[in-house]
Design a protein around this motif. Structure first.
Motif, mmCIF file in Angstrom:
data_model
loop_
_atom_site.group_PDB
_atom_site.id
_atom_site.type_symbol
_atom_site.label_atom_id
_atom_site.label_comp_id
_atom_site.label_asym_id
_atom_site.label_seq_id
_atom_site.Cartn_x
_atom_site.Cartn_y
_atom_site.Cartn_z
ATOM 1 N N SER A 71 50.611 31.705 81.055
ATOM 2 C CA SER A 71 50.788 30.569 80.147
ATOM 3 C C SER A 71 49.666 30.531 79.113
ATOM 4 O O SER A 71 48.573 31.045 79.328
ATOM 5 C CB SER A 71 50.832 29.259 80.927
ATOM 6 N N ASP A 72 49.951 29.918 77.991
ATOM 7 C CA ASP A 72 48.958 29.752 76.932
ATOM 8 C C ASP A 72 48.499 28.301 76.948
ATOM 9 O O ASP A 72 48.997 27.465 76.199
ATOM 10 C CB ASP A 72 49.559 30.134 75.576
ATOM 11 N N SER A 73 47.562 28.004 77.842
ATOM 12 C CA SER A 73 47.135 26.619 78.019
ATOM 13 C C SER A 73 46.430 26.068 76.786
ATOM 14 O O SER A 73 46.528 24.877 76.493
ATOM 15 C CB SER A 73 46.240 26.489 79.255
ATOM 16 N N LEU A 74 45.743 26.898 76.030
ATOM 17 C CA LEU A 74 45.087 26.410 74.813
ATOM 18 C C LEU A 74 46.113 25.992 73.766
ATOM 19 O O LEU A 74 45.922 24.996 73.067
ATOM 20 C CB LEU A 74 44.131 27.450 74.246
ATOM 21 N N ALA A 75 47.194 26.722 73.657
ATOM 22 C CA ALA A 75 48.258 26.326 72.732
ATOM 23 C C ALA A 75 48.838 24.980 73.156
ATOM 24 O O ALA A 75 49.111 24.116 72.320
ATOM 25 C CB ALA A 75 49.352 27.388 72.678
ATOM 26 N N ALA A 76 49.005 24.793 74.448
ATOM 27 C CA ALA A 76 49.505 23.516 74.945
ATOM 28 C C ALA A 76 48.512 22.399 74.636
ATOM 29 O O ALA A 76 48.902 21.309 74.214
ATOM 30 C CB ALA A 76 49.774 23.601 76.449
ATOM 31 N N ARG A 87 46.433 22.262 72.173
ATOM 32 C CA ARG A 87 46.452 21.984 70.732
ATOM 33 C C ARG A 87 47.557 21.013 70.342
ATOM 34 O O ARG A 87 47.486 20.373 69.304
ATOM 35 C CB ARG A 87 46.594 23.282 69.939
ATOM 36 N N GLU A 88 48.567 20.888 71.181
ATOM 37 C CA GLU A 88 49.684 19.983 70.916
ATOM 38 C C GLU A 88 49.425 18.555 71.405
ATOM 39 O O GLU A 88 50.180 17.646 71.099
ATOM 40 C CB GLU A 88 50.959 20.521 71.576
ATOM 41 N N THR A 100 35.835 25.638 74.297
ATOM 42 C CA THR A 100 37.096 26.067 73.689
ATOM 43 C C THR A 100 38.175 25.006 73.885
ATOM 44 O O THR A 100 38.955 24.722 72.974
ATOM 45 C CB THR A 100 37.543 27.416 74.281
ATOM 46 N N GLN A 101 38.219 24.401 75.070
ATOM 47 C CA GLN A 101 39.176 23.317 75.315
ATOM 48 C C GLN A 101 38.895 22.137 74.378
ATOM 49 O O GLN A 101 39.817 21.559 73.812
ATOM 50 C CB GLN A 101 39.092 22.843 76.763
ATOM 51 N N ALA A 123 40.147 22.785 71.008
ATOM 52 C CA ALA A 123 41.610 22.672 70.947
ATOM 53 C C ALA A 123 42.049 21.209 70.892
ATOM 54 O O ALA A 123 43.082 20.892 70.307
ATOM 55 C CB ALA A 123 42.242 23.372 72.151
#
Length: 94
Positions: free
Chosen positions: A17-22, A24-25, A53-54, A57
């Motif tokens: 999964s791309d948790s950083l993309a999630a 960012r939403e 990084t979190q 985001a």
């Protein structure tokens, strides 16, 4: 065997999964909790770099650093300061 298969499936799902993309939403108030006590291989579960990084985001996120906790201890035996921070976070939402 079924339990092992369930763990493997969950781990595979997490890794892919791309948790950083999630993150960012996310548009709602967010509290990131970082436990700093060593846990796996003598390191904290989430490093300072990962938490930074979190936070990048989710720039509006607040951070609570749990200096007396390991990652699993956050749930099993939360330190009083974290409980207070969670309560205040919820009160501030009102």
């Amino acid at each position: 065997r079924a339990l092992r298969a369930a763990f493997e499936e969950t781990w595979t799902s997490l890794v892919s999964s791309d948790s950083l993309a999630a993150l960012r939403e996310v548009r709602c108030p967010t509290l990131i909790v970082q436990a700093t006590r060593p846990w796996i291989d003598g390191r904290a579960y989430l490093s300072d770099a990962i938490v930074a990084t979190q936070r990048k985001a989710v720039p509006q996120a607040q951070l609570f650093v749990a200096r007396q906790s390991t990652h699993p201890k956050l749930i099993r035996d939360p330190e009083p300061a974290m409980v207070d921070a969670l309560r205040q976070f919820v009160v501030d939402l009102r």
